[in-house]
Design a protein around this motif. Structure first.
Motif, mmCIF file in Angstrom:
data_model
loop_
_atom_site.group_PDB
_atom_site.id
_atom_site.type_symbol
_atom_site.label_atom_id
_atom_site.label_comp_id
_atom_site.label_asym_id
_atom_site.label_seq_id
_atom_site.Cartn_x
_atom_site.Cartn_y
_atom_site.Cartn_z
ATOM 1 N N SER B 158 0.818 -1.208 0.000
ATOM 2 C CA SER B 158 0.000 0.000 0.000
ATOM 3 C C SER B 158 0.856 1.264 0.000
ATOM 4 O O SER B 158 0.309 2.356 -0.089
ATOM 5 N N PHE B 159 2.153 1.125 0.091
ATOM 6 C CA PHE B 159 3.022 2.305 0.030
ATOM 7 C C PHE B 159 3.776 2.337 -1.295
ATOM 8 O O PHE B 159 4.282 1.324 -1.753
ATOM 9 N N ASP B 160 3.840 3.533 -1.911
ATOM 10 C CA ASP B 160 4.637 3.665 -3.127
ATOM 11 C C ASP B 160 6.103 3.812 -2.775
ATOM 12 O O ASP B 160 6.983 3.343 -3.491
ATOM 13 N N GLU B 161 6.323 4.470 -1.655
ATOM 14 C CA GLU B 161 7.691 4.781 -1.278
ATOM 15 C C GLU B 161 8.239 3.625 -0.446
ATOM 16 O O GLU B 161 7.668 3.251 0.585
ATOM 17 N N ARG B 162 9.356 3.064 -0.886
ATOM 18 C CA ARG B 162 9.898 1.886 -0.223
ATOM 19 C C ARG B 162 10.301 2.173 1.222
ATOM 20 O O ARG B 162 10.095 1.350 2.113
ATOM 21 N N GLU B 163 10.880 3.344 1.461
ATOM 22 C CA GLU B 163 11.383 3.623 2.809
ATOM 23 C C GLU B 163 10.246 3.767 3.816
ATOM 24 O O GLU B 163 10.376 3.366 4.964
ATOM 25 N N LYS B 164 9.157 4.320 3.344
ATOM 26 C CA LYS B 164 8.006 4.439 4.235
ATOM 27 C C LYS B 164 7.424 3.050 4.514
ATOM 28 O O LYS B 164 7.067 2.725 5.647
ATOM 29 N N ALA B 165 7.349 2.225 3.460
ATOM 30 C CA ALA B 165 6.863 0.856 3.635
ATOM 31 C C ALA B 165 7.742 0.119 4.636
ATOM 32 O O ALA B 165 7.239 -0.617 5.499
ATOM 33 N N ASP B 166 9.060 0.302 4.532
ATOM 34 C CA ASP B 166 9.985 -0.344 5.461
ATOM 35 C C ASP B 166 9.646 0.011 6.899
ATOM 36 O O ASP B 166 9.548 -0.852 7.770
ATOM 37 N N ARG B 167 9.472 1.318 7.134
ATOM 38 C CA ARG B 167 9.303 1.787 8.510
ATOM 39 C C ARG B 167 7.978 1.299 9.103
ATOM 40 O O ARG B 167 7.936 0.804 10.223
ATOM 41 N N VAL B 168 6.893 1.438 8.343
ATOM 42 C CA VAL B 168 5.579 1.084 8.891
ATOM 43 C C VAL B 168 5.437 -0.429 9.048
ATOM 44 O O VAL B 168 4.989 -0.925 10.084
ATOM 45 N N SER B 169 5.862 -1.175 8.011
ATOM 46 C CA SER B 169 5.692 -2.633 8.072
ATOM 47 C C SER B 169 6.575 -3.232 9.163
ATOM 48 O O SER B 169 6.233 -4.269 9.742
ATOM 49 N N ALA B 170 7.712 -2.581 9.461
ATOM 50 C CA ALA B 170 8.594 -3.104 10.519
ATOM 51 C C ALA B 170 7.858 -3.134 11.850
ATOM 52 O O ALA B 170 7.991 -4.089 12.618
ATOM 53 N N LEU B 171 7.061 -2.103 12.110
ATOM 54 C CA LEU B 171 6.341 -2.073 13.387
ATOM 55 C C LEU B 171 5.324 -3.203 13.466
ATOM 56 O O LEU B 171 5.173 -3.845 14.504
ATOM 57 N N LEU B 172 4.647 -3.477 12.340
ATOM 58 C CA LEU B 172 3.694 -4.600 12.329
ATOM 59 C C LEU B 172 4.426 -5.911 12.608
ATOM 60 O O LEU B 172 3.959 -6.744 13.393
ATOM 61 N N ALA B 173 5.587 -6.082 11.964
ATOM 62 C CA ALA B 173 6.351 -7.319 12.154
ATOM 63 C C ALA B 173 6.736 -7.485 13.622
ATOM 64 O O ALA B 173 6.605 -8.570 14.186
ATOM 65 N N VAL B 174 7.203 -6.400 14.244
ATOM 66 C CA VAL B 174 7.640 -6.480 15.645
ATOM 67 C C VAL B 174 6.445 -6.750 16.559
ATOM 68 O O VAL B 174 6.517 -7.593 17.460
ATOM 69 N N VAL B 175 5.343 -6.071 16.301
ATOM 70 C CA VAL B 175 4.149 -6.245 17.141
ATOM 71 C C VAL B 175 3.660 -7.697 17.064
ATOM 72 O O VAL B 175 3.314 -8.311 18.077
ATOM 73 N N GLY B 176 3.665 -8.266 15.873
ATOM 74 C CA GLY B 176 3.098 -9.601 15.681
ATOM 75 C C GLY B 176 3.900 -10.714 16.319
ATOM 76 O O GLY B 176 3.399 -11.821 16.498
ATOM 77 N N VAL B 177 5.147 -10.425 16.689
ATOM 78 C CA VAL B 177 6.004 -11.498 17.200
ATOM 79 C C VAL B 177 5.462 -12.052 18.518
ATOM 80 O O VAL B 177 5.775 -13.184 18.902
ATOM 81 N N VAL B 178 4.604 -11.304 19.182
ATOM 82 C CA VAL B 178 4.014 -11.783 20.436
ATOM 83 C C VAL B 178 3.194 -13.059 20.204
ATOM 84 O O VAL B 178 2.997 -13.873 21.095
ATOM 85 N N ASN B 179 2.756 -13.244 18.954
ATOM 86 C CA ASN B 179 1.955 -14.420 18.615
ATOM 87 C C ASN B 179 2.764 -15.719 18.681
ATOM 88 O O ASN B 179 2.203 -16.792 18.919
ATOM 89 N N VAL B 180 4.080 -15.633 18.472
ATOM 90 C CA VAL B 180 4.885 -16.858 18.390
ATOM 91 C C VAL B 180 4.904 -17.637 19.713
ATOM 92 O O VAL B 180 4.592 -18.829 19.725
ATOM 93 N N PRO B 181 5.237 -17.000 20.863
ATOM 94 C CA PRO B 181 5.144 -17.770 22.115
ATOM 95 C C PRO B 181 3.715 -18.214 22.430
ATOM 96 O O PRO B 181 3.524 -19.276 23.024
ATOM 97 N N ILE B 182 2.724 -17.419 21.989
ATOM 98 C CA ILE B 182 1.338 -17.831 22.242
ATOM 99 C C ILE B 182 1.039 -19.134 21.501
ATOM 100 O O ILE B 182 0.408 -20.040 22.042
ATOM 101 N N ILE B 183 1.532 -19.237 20.255
ATOM 102 C CA ILE B 183 1.315 -20.485 19.505
ATOM 103 C C ILE B 183 1.948 -21.650 20.250
ATOM 104 O O ILE B 183 1.324 -22.692 20.461
ATOM 105 N N HIS B 184 3.198 -21.454 20.699
ATOM 106 C CA HIS B 184 3.900 -22.566 21.344
ATOM 107 C C HIS B 184 3.193 -23.011 22.621
ATOM 108 O O HIS B 184 3.039 -24.204 22.866
#
Lengths: 62, 257, 145
Positions: B158-184
């Motif tokens: 959804s972002f045209d600009e790669r650097e903006k995509a990097d910054r915003v998507s990184a936060l989603l990736a970090v936030v979602g990591v909480v799911n991994v111990p929950i799965i285990h």
């Protein structure tokens, strides 16, 4: 051999699971190589376009 | 006295890993070795698991799906942690290459998550009596993992600009990591249809050696396979990100010749 | 504070906030995340009484009674503290058996009989060849004759 393929009645489950896995892995390997090859091809295309665009300016100067 | 050169050496290694031409060449050199090693391990592990390993006392031959289901599930979770760590490093240190690693892990992780879900469903039919159970916490959170991977990729698009995509998507990736111990831990925290962990548990693996060895071989094979494809994807990603640099343009000319 | 430090703190704060809120959310939805209720939980009134739910436990040995001439089967589900009788009519999964894990979906009738419309088998995390399972069973019998 057919006994092995039958897997004691679990053949359809075992073989479909392994088949899906093999297909997904082969596809991913192909996609990863295509990913790099496409990037290279696009770079070469861009390079050639730049050359053809550069030529008229060379002629103008000449 | 000694600490300073050691530290600077570590920093040099860190900076080299942030250098696109260095990593491009490193990935290109590693890829064929990883490819060959993973294919050998996968072939040996699959033969061992399908032919040599004994059937399970309770499940019979359907248990052989464990040799692809467990490595897929492990890669789906390990891949997410790798993606989150890479995206986090990219965010904090503004390291483009680290974002590139996260971008390359996402589709691979998503595919292995899908594989874990599909092979698990196929295994569930002859053992549990059902392909899928809504409401089982393990199944729900693994499905959420697939959505997190897809969400990461769609968010980037959804972002045209790669650097903006990097910054915003990184936060989603970090936030979602909480799911991994929950799965285990889902199978321990709540009552589930899915059984408890076999490998990573108190008291060691609850599987006999003749069944465990092919599983370990398959885990190694899947991991190297993941590393192989990550190297190839990373090469492509570096070419796209660095297309305006001289070294990449020289490389394109060399490859054409 | 350098911008890099700021980003580091931001990531740490976001991660801490997410872990905290995920923990709170999971606690709040604790009950909805339970796939099945054990007989003890049902006895304690923790299971919903207005809708069907899953009852899980072990099939008590020697409790399976098949009704000849129909697909109806009666058995007792136990968690070794409390037990509940279950009645089911239909096809059973292959792994269904005495002393095996089972999950039944349905609701109890007025007499406390759990009427199930679906039976699933639950197995544990142990994998072993048949010979070892036999040896283990024999060893257990030897200990407690």
């Amino acid at each position: 051999m057919s006994e092995f393929l039958a897997m004691g009645g679990h053949g359809p489950y075992v073989w479909s699971a392994y088949g899906v896995t093999l297909a997904v892995m082969v596809y991913n390997a192909w996609a990863a190589y295509r990913h790099q090859a496409n990037a290279l091809a696009r770079l070469q295309q861009a390079g050639e376009e730049q050359e053809t665009r550069a030529k008229p300016t060379v002629r103008q100067i000449g | 006295m000694n600490a300073v050169p050691m530290r600077s050496r570590l920093w040099r290694a860190f900076h080299q890993l942030g250098s696109p031409p260095y990593v491009y060449r490193l990935a290109g050199r590693l890829a064929p070795w990883l490819g060959v090693a993973s294919c050998v391990l996968l072939a040996v592990g699959a033969f061992w698991g399908l032919v040599l390993a004994p059937p399970d006392y309770l499940q019979g031959n359907s248990f052989r799906i464990i040799y692809i289901h467990v490595p897929s599930a492990y890669l789906s979770m390990g891949g997410y942690v790798l993606m989150a760590v890479a995206a986090g490093i990219g965010y904090i240190w503004r390291m483009k290459l680290a974002h590139g690693v996260a971008v390359c892990v996402a589709p691979l992780g998503a595919w292995f998550t899908a594989l874990a879900l599909v092979t698990g469903g196929i295994w569930g039919k002859p053992t549990w009596g059902t392909y899928w159970e809504w409401g089982d916490a393990r199944l729900m959170f693994e499905l959420l993992l697939l959505f997190l991977y897809i969400g990461y990729m769609v968010l980037r698009m959804s972002f045209d600009e790669r650097e903006k995509a990097d910054r915003v998507s990184a936060l989603l990736a970090v936030v979602g990591v909480v799911n991994v111990p929950i799965i285990h831990y889902s199978v321990e925290w709540w009552t589930t249809l899915h059984q408890g962990p076999t490998l990573i548990r108190e008291g060691g693996p609850s599987i006999t050696m003749d069944m465990l060895i092919p599983l370990l071989i398959m885990l190694a094979g899947f991991s190297l396979f993941f590393g192989w494809l990550l190297c190839k994807r990373l090469q492509g990603e570096i070419l796209r990100r660095e297309r305006r640099t001289r070294w990449v343009q020289n490389l394109a000319v060399e490859a054409a010749a | 504070m350098t911008p890099r430090r700021q980003r580091m703190v931001l990531v740490a704060l976001v991660a801490a906030g997410v872990i905290l809120s995920a923990g709170l959310a999971l606690r709040a939805f604790q009950e909805n995340l339970l796939y099945f209720f054990t007989p003890s939980q049902v006895m304690a009134g923790e299971a919903p009484d207005n809708r069907a739910y899953h009852l899980g436990g072990m099939v008590l040995p020697d409790s399976i009674q098949r009704d000849p001439g129909s697909l109806t089967v009666n058995f007792i589900v136990t968690d070794y503290a409390h037990s509940m009788p279950v009645s089911y009519s239909g096809v059973l999964p292959d792994l269904f058996g005495e002393d095996q894990g089972v999950v039944a979906r349905g609701r109890p009738d007025a007499n406390g009989l759990f009427v199930a419309d679906e039976i699933l088998a639950k197995h544990d995390e142990n994998y072993m060849p048949p010979e070892i399972a036999e040896a283990l069973a024999q060893a257990e019998q030897g200990e407690t004759p």
